[in-house]
Design a protein around this motif. Structure first.
Motif, PDB file in Angstrom:
ATOM      1  N   ILE A 258       0.830  -1.206   0.000  1.00  0.00           N
ATOM      2  CA  ILE A 258       0.000   0.000   0.000  1.00  0.00           C
ATOM      3  C   ILE A 258       0.865   1.256   0.000  1.00  0.00           C
ATOM      4  N   LEU A 259       1.945   1.254   0.768  1.00  0.00           N
ATOM      5  CA  LEU A 259       2.827   2.420   0.768  1.00  0.00           C
ATOM      6  C   LEU A 259       3.398   2.671  -0.628  1.00  0.00           C
ATOM      7  N   GLU A 260       3.702   1.608  -1.352  1.00  0.00           N
ATOM      8  CA  GLU A 260       4.186   1.771  -2.722  1.00  0.00           C
ATOM      9  C   GLU A 260       3.112   2.419  -3.599  1.00  0.00           C
ATOM     10  N   LYS A 261       1.841   2.020  -3.443  1.00  0.00           N
ATOM     11  CA  LYS A 261       0.740   2.612  -4.196  1.00  0.00           C
ATOM     12  C   LYS A 261       0.553   4.086  -3.852  1.00  0.00           C
ATOM     13  N   LEU A 262       0.945   4.457  -2.643  1.00  0.00           N
ATOM     14  CA  LEU A 262       0.808   5.851  -2.205  1.00  0.00           C
ATOM     15  C   LEU A 262       2.027   6.697  -2.585  1.00  0.00           C
ATOM     16  N   ASN A 263       2.885   6.144  -3.429  1.00  0.00           N
ATOM     17  CA  ASN A 263       4.073   6.852  -3.925  1.00  0.00           C
ATOM     18  C   ASN A 263       5.076   7.163  -2.824  1.00  0.00           C
ATOM     19  N   VAL A 264       5.129   6.275  -1.829  1.00  0.00           N
ATOM     20  CA  VAL A 264       6.180   6.372  -0.820  1.00  0.00           C
ATOM     21  C   VAL A 264       7.398   5.613  -1.348  1.00  0.00           C
ATOM     22  N   LYS A 265       8.514   6.282  -1.412  1.00  0.00           N
ATOM     23  CA  LYS A 265       9.746   5.666  -1.918  1.00  0.00           C
ATOM     24  C   LYS A 265      10.359   4.776  -0.843  1.00  0.00           C
ATOM     25  N   LYS A 266      10.422   3.471  -1.126  1.00  0.00           N
ATOM     26  CA  LYS A 266      11.029   2.540  -0.180  1.00  0.00           C
ATOM     27  C   LYS A 266      12.540   2.721  -0.200  1.00  0.00           C
ATOM     28  N   LEU A 267      13.134   2.965   0.953  1.00  0.00           N
ATOM     29  CA  LEU A 267      14.587   3.093   1.060  1.00  0.00           C
ATOM     30  C   LEU A 267      15.222   1.812   1.575  1.00  0.00           C
ATOM     31  N   PHE A 268      14.495   1.047   2.347  1.00  0.00           N
ATOM     32  CA  PHE A 268      14.905  -0.327   2.656  1.00  0.00           C
ATOM     33  C   PHE A 268      13.735  -1.078   3.279  1.00  0.00           C
ATOM     34  N   HIS A 269      13.770  -2.401   3.164  1.00  0.00           N
ATOM     35  CA  HIS A 269      12.808  -3.284   3.820  1.00  0.00           C
ATOM     36  C   HIS A 269      13.565  -4.527   4.250  1.00  0.00           C
ATOM     37  N   GLY A 270      13.821  -4.610   5.526  1.00  0.00           N
ATOM     38  CA  GLY A 270      14.565  -5.730   6.079  1.00  0.00           C
ATOM     39  C   GLY A 270      15.956  -5.327   6.519  1.00  0.00           C
ATOM     40  N   VAL A 271      16.240  -5.564   7.772  1.00  0.00           N
ATOM     41  CA  VAL A 271      17.533  -5.215   8.366  1.00  0.00           C
ATOM     42  C   VAL A 271      18.085  -6.451   9.056  1.00  0.00           C
ATOM     43  N   LYS A 272      19.377  -6.670   8.926  1.00  0.00           N
ATOM     44  CA  LYS A 272      20.030  -7.829   9.532  1.00  0.00           C
ATOM     45  C   LYS A 272      20.180  -7.603  11.034  1.00  0.00           C
ATOM     46  N   GLN A 273      19.074  -7.771  11.734  1.00  0.00           N
ATOM     47  CA  GLN A 273      19.054  -7.509  13.174  1.00  0.00           C
ATOM     48  C   GLN A 273      18.024  -8.395  13.837  1.00  0.00           C
ATOM     49  N   ARG A 274      18.181  -8.563  15.129  1.00  0.00           N
ATOM     50  CA  ARG A 274      17.191  -9.224  15.975  1.00  0.00           C
ATOM     51  C   ARG A 274      17.118  -8.460  17.279  1.00  0.00           C
ATOM     52  N   PRO A 275      15.899  -8.056  17.676  1.00  0.00           N
ATOM     53  CA  PRO A 275      14.631  -8.193  16.966  1.00  0.00           C
ATOM     54  C   PRO A 275      14.474  -7.138  15.864  1.00  0.00           C
ATOM     55  N   GLY A 276      13.345  -7.189  15.150  1.00  0.00           N
ATOM     56  CA  GLY A 276      13.002  -6.125  14.210  1.00  0.00           C
ATOM     57  C   GLY A 276      13.491  -6.325  12.797  1.00  0.00           C
ATOM     58  N   LYS A 277      13.703  -7.563  12.356  1.00  0.00           N
ATOM     59  CA  LYS A 277      14.240  -7.814  11.017  1.00  0.00           C
ATOM     60  C   LYS A 277      13.368  -7.237   9.894  1.00  0.00           C
ATOM     61  N   PRO A 278      12.006  -7.279   9.963  1.00  0.00           N
ATOM     62  CA  PRO A 278      11.199  -6.794   8.833  1.00  0.00           C
ATOM     63  C   PRO A 278      11.063  -5.269   8.732  1.00  0.00           C
ATOM     64  N   PHE A 279      11.768  -4.514   9.543  1.00  0.00           N
ATOM     65  CA  PHE A 279      11.671  -3.047   9.568  1.00  0.00           C
ATOM     66  C   PHE A 279      11.716  -2.453   8.152  1.00  0.00           C
ATOM     67  N   TRP A 280      10.759  -1.551   7.866  1.00  0.00           N
ATOM     68  CA  TRP A 280      10.612  -0.891   6.556  1.00  0.00           C
ATOM     69  C   TRP A 280      10.722   0.614   6.759  1.00  0.00           C
ATOM     70  N   PHE A 281      11.431   1.286   5.836  1.00  0.00           N
ATOM     71  CA  PHE A 281      11.567   2.743   5.951  1.00  0.00           C
ATOM     72  C   PHE A 281      11.497   3.368   4.571  1.00  0.00           C
ATOM     73  N   GLY A 282      10.783   4.492   4.468  1.00  0.00           N
ATOM     74  CA  GLY A 282      10.692   5.199   3.203  1.00  0.00           C
ATOM     75  C   GLY A 282      10.271   6.647   3.388  1.00  0.00           C
ATOM     76  N   VAL A 283      10.256   7.382   2.269  1.00  0.00           N
ATOM     77  CA  VAL A 283       9.932   8.811   2.284  1.00  0.00           C
ATOM     78  C   VAL A 283       8.997   9.122   1.126  1.00  0.00           C
ATOM     79  N   ARG A 284       8.007   9.915   1.393  1.00  0.00           N
ATOM     80  CA  ARG A 284       7.100  10.417   0.351  1.00  0.00           C
ATOM     81  C   ARG A 284       7.420  11.874   0.106  1.00  0.00           C
ATOM     82  N   GLU A 285       7.776  12.210  -1.124  1.00  0.00           N
ATOM     83  CA  GLU A 285       8.254  13.548  -1.458  1.00  0.00           C
ATOM     84  C   GLU A 285       7.165  14.478  -1.957  1.00  0.00           C
ATOM     85  N   GLU A 286       5.960  14.006  -2.140  1.00  0.00           N
ATOM     86  CA  GLU A 286       4.898  14.838  -2.686  1.00  0.00           C
ATOM     87  C   GLU A 286       4.476  15.917  -1.693  1.00  0.00           C
TER      88      GLU A 286
END
Length: 402
Positions: A258-286
């Motif tokens: 859904i964030l992709e449909k909202l034109n949010v630019k994904k900067l990463f999805h998934g971090v080599k860590q425990r806990p919190g591996k599925p962490f997603w981060f992005g920015v919407r510039e509109e």
């Protein structure tokens, strides 16, 4: 997946220019100052009496006088009086102006007054004794508080002293906290056996409140159209959106799509860590300003850790605050096998001036109650599996013990 170091670099490179605003002094606690505060006059602004007692001229004392006729009384908040006769004295109160023609204050404990005559019982008096001289703390136009400081009660006192009834501060970014999930019910509801009460939104709101920051909380069930409609509205209105849940690999984890449909630019999805591996981060510039999206895993310890390790330092950087992380020494040996950065829950203690971290491992990222036993997360690197007692590692506190 990317490393923790890469994730931190990406997040911290996407800070938002918050701008400034003026707020009433009563609302300024915890805000970040955006102007230098100058002394509007000398501190103190007059020669100030520091003790209740009598004010005398030291010359009369040096000439041997020990009894002084009381001419009058100088109280705090009253215009300055003047001693008319050198051999006399004036009673003075703490905080009052030192009377003209006097340069010594002798406290009441060292004086006995009868029939308007003050008899001094001590043997030594020095010029300027118990006198706070004008301008000895700060001078007119000295910088009292530098900009980019977070305002505590001490700074508020100074702001009041110099008459700053409104203060220019960093504008608070508008923050939304969004929980997702059909299994969640509100705190005032009785959950069915297959449900749990929402805790992550309250934890995140509380963490922000501890920083002097308010946030609006929302909940959206795992229904794709409703999630898209509500997130579109929220992303368009807020500067920062912190999501909890819906970012993993489950059939109803719709958030990344859904964030992709909202034109949010994904900067990463998934971090080599425990806990919190599925962490997603992005920015919407509109729009007129960007919106930062922190989509945190829904397990409570994962949400908690990711907020303190990523979101809070990012927010502090946006406000121009210090983001330096302390280090603590591991109190006992610890092993961790997978090649991931491990954020170990620890209890902090102080021993001979050293900050020690005692492991409190818990039962995984769903063990919310274990947060009560710990104070912080100790960041253990991914390139090794054995960690020795006494080694130092970054520590991320969520409970300010020291």
């Amino acid at each position: 997946m990317i490393s923790v170091e890469e994730a931190i670099d990406i997040v911290m490179s996407q800070t938002i220019e918050a701008g400034t605003e003026k707020v009433p002094l009563q609302k300024a606690t915890g805000r970040v100052l955006q102007e230098n505060i100058l002394a509007d006059r000398d501190f103190p602004s007059f020669n100030r009496v520091m003790m209740d007692g009598i004010a005398v001229n030291s010359k009369a004392w040096q000439e041997g006088r020990r009894e002084f006729y009381v001419e009058g009384m100088q109280t705090a908040g009253a215009p300055q009086q003047a001693l008319s006769q050198e051999q006399n004295c004036i009673e003075v109160m703490t905080g009052a102006m030192l009377p003209q023609n006097t340069d010594v204050v002798i406290r009441y404990e060292d004086v006995k007054i009868e029939d308007k005559v003050a008899r001094v019982s001590i043997d030594e008096v020095k010029p300027l004794q118990n006198v706070h001289l004008k301008g000895t703390d700060r001078k007119l136009d000295d910088v009292l508080i530098h900009k980019n400081q977070k305002l505590s009660p001490a700074e508020i006192a100074i702001l009041a002293t110099v008459g700053k009834h409104t203060v220019e501060v960093v504008r608070h970014l508008k923050v939304a906290i969004v929980s997702t999930g059909d299994e969640l019910v509100d705190v005032n509801e009785m959950p069915h056996p297959y449900q749990i009460r929402r805790s992550n939104t309250y934890a995140l709101q509380s963490a922000l409140q501890a920083e002097g920051h308010e946030a609006q909380a929302f909940h959206i069930n795992d229904e794709k159209d409703a999630l898209e409609t509500k997130l579109r509205e929220i992303v368009g209105e807020y500067d920062v959106v912190i999501l909890s849940g819906g970012v993993s690999k489950g059939k109803k984890d719709y958030v990344p799509e859904i964030l992709e449909k909202l034109n949010v630019k994904k900067l990463f999805h998934g971090v080599k860590q425990r806990p919190g591996k599925p962490f997603w981060f992005g920015v919407r510039e509109e729009g007129s300003s960007p919106t930062a999206i922190f989509a945190l895993p829904g397990n409570p310890v994962s949400t908690f850790m990711c907020f303190y390790a990523y979101t809070l330092p990012w927010l502090r950087k946006c406000y121009g605050l210090n983001t330096q992380i302390l280090e603590a020494n591991l109190a006992e040996e610890f092993d961790f096998q997978p090649p991931l950065t491990y954020f170990l829950q620890v209890k902090l203690t102080m021993d001979q001036g050293q900050l020690l971290a005692v492991p409190v491992t818990g039962k995984g990222s769903g063990d919310l109650a274990n947060l009560l036993e710990a104070d912080a997360f100790l960041q253990l690197p991914s390139d090794r599996s054995a960690f020795k007692a006494g080694e130092s590692f970054p520590v991320i506190q969520y409970r300010q013990i020291f």
